[in-house]
Design a protein around this motif. Structure first.
Motif: not given
Length: 273
Positions: A75-90
């Protein structure tokens, strides 16, 4: 262009095609095997150092404190709310190539991370708690897993010394020389301990009810130590309590100690203003 060797670890069949495709595209476009969009921290990297993939900078900072040199964060450090991040295939490709995968069970993408880890990676649940005693214990545990006990012990010694210094500075800033009374969001209670404050009550992570707000206001706290990552605005707007936003997550540099220094600085400014 130099030849790039890429080893694709075994992953569940449902992910195999998308992950291998992501590897080829990433290597061709960037000339690198780093996961696109992921934060990476390396310091004195050597071939024997374990490759650690962490879901967020919080787990990554614990890993770095424990002595890990090759740490990739999904999860990039720029993400405002980490739990909302959706991991990409990469992102998942990086997981498949790790020696250790660090995650927290409450993260919504934890199951996806576990599925992508492959048979060679060791899955490690991290106790994400900035309470000083628990943080020390977790760093020590991770150092034992990584085989970096000496580095973890060195960090812990430095941490305890700096933590003690911060506590003394905050005590010196107490209004009228007395420990302040505070209300804290449950994930920010560690900062109240750092400040030596008297915790009159806690709230969250669920939405605060009207009755809870009324009960907390009756405690007459001088401060509200809120969680900057889960804030819902001013908690006790009519109580006269000064709200302080506490940041739990480290930055891209994965400096766990900086979390405590920043919290101490924020609290000190609130107490002396």
């Amino acid at each position: 262009m130099a030849r790039i060797r890429v080893r694709i670890a075994r992953v569940p069949s449902v992910l195999a095609l998308s992950l291998s495709t992501a590897l080829v595209l990433t290597a061709t476009a960037c000339g690198s095997d780093k996961a696109a969009g992921a934060d990476t921290s390396t310091s004195g990297k050597n071939d024997d150092a374990p490759v650690v993939v962490a879901t967020t900078t919080w787990e990554g900072a614990f890993a770095k404190a424990a002595g890990a040199e090759d740490v990739k964060v999904i999860v990039p450090s720029s993400a405002q709310h980490a739990p909302d991040y959706d991991p990409k295939p990469s992102d998942l490709t990086a997981v498949a190539g790790a020696d250790f995968v660090l995650y927290a069970p409450f993260e919504p993408y934890a199951e996806k991370i576990k599925q992508a880890a492959g048979s060679d990676a060791k899955l490690v649940e991290v106790n994400l708690d900035n309470d000083a005693d628990r943080a020390s214990a977790e760093v020590t545990r991770l150092g034992q897993l990584f085989g970096t006990e000496d580095a973890a012990a060195k960090w812990d010694t430095s941490f305890k010394s700096e933590y003690g210094t911060l506590q003394k500075e905050l005590k010196g800033a107490w209004p009228d020389g007395k420990a302040p009374t505070v209300v804290a969001q449950v994930f920010s209670a560690w900062s109240a301990k750092l400040a030596g404050a008297q915790v009159a009550g806690t709230y969250g992570p669920e939405a605060v009810s009207a009755k809870q707000l009324s009960d907390l206001a009756k405690k007459k706290p001088a401060y509200v130590f809120d969680n900057a990552h889960m804030t819902t605005g001013e908690v006790l707007p009519d109580s006269g309590a000064k709200q302080v936003e506490i940041v739990n997550y480290p930055g891209k540099d994965l400096n766990l100690l900086a979390v405590y220094k920043n919290a101490a600085d924020t609290i000190k400014k609130a107490m002396v203003s």
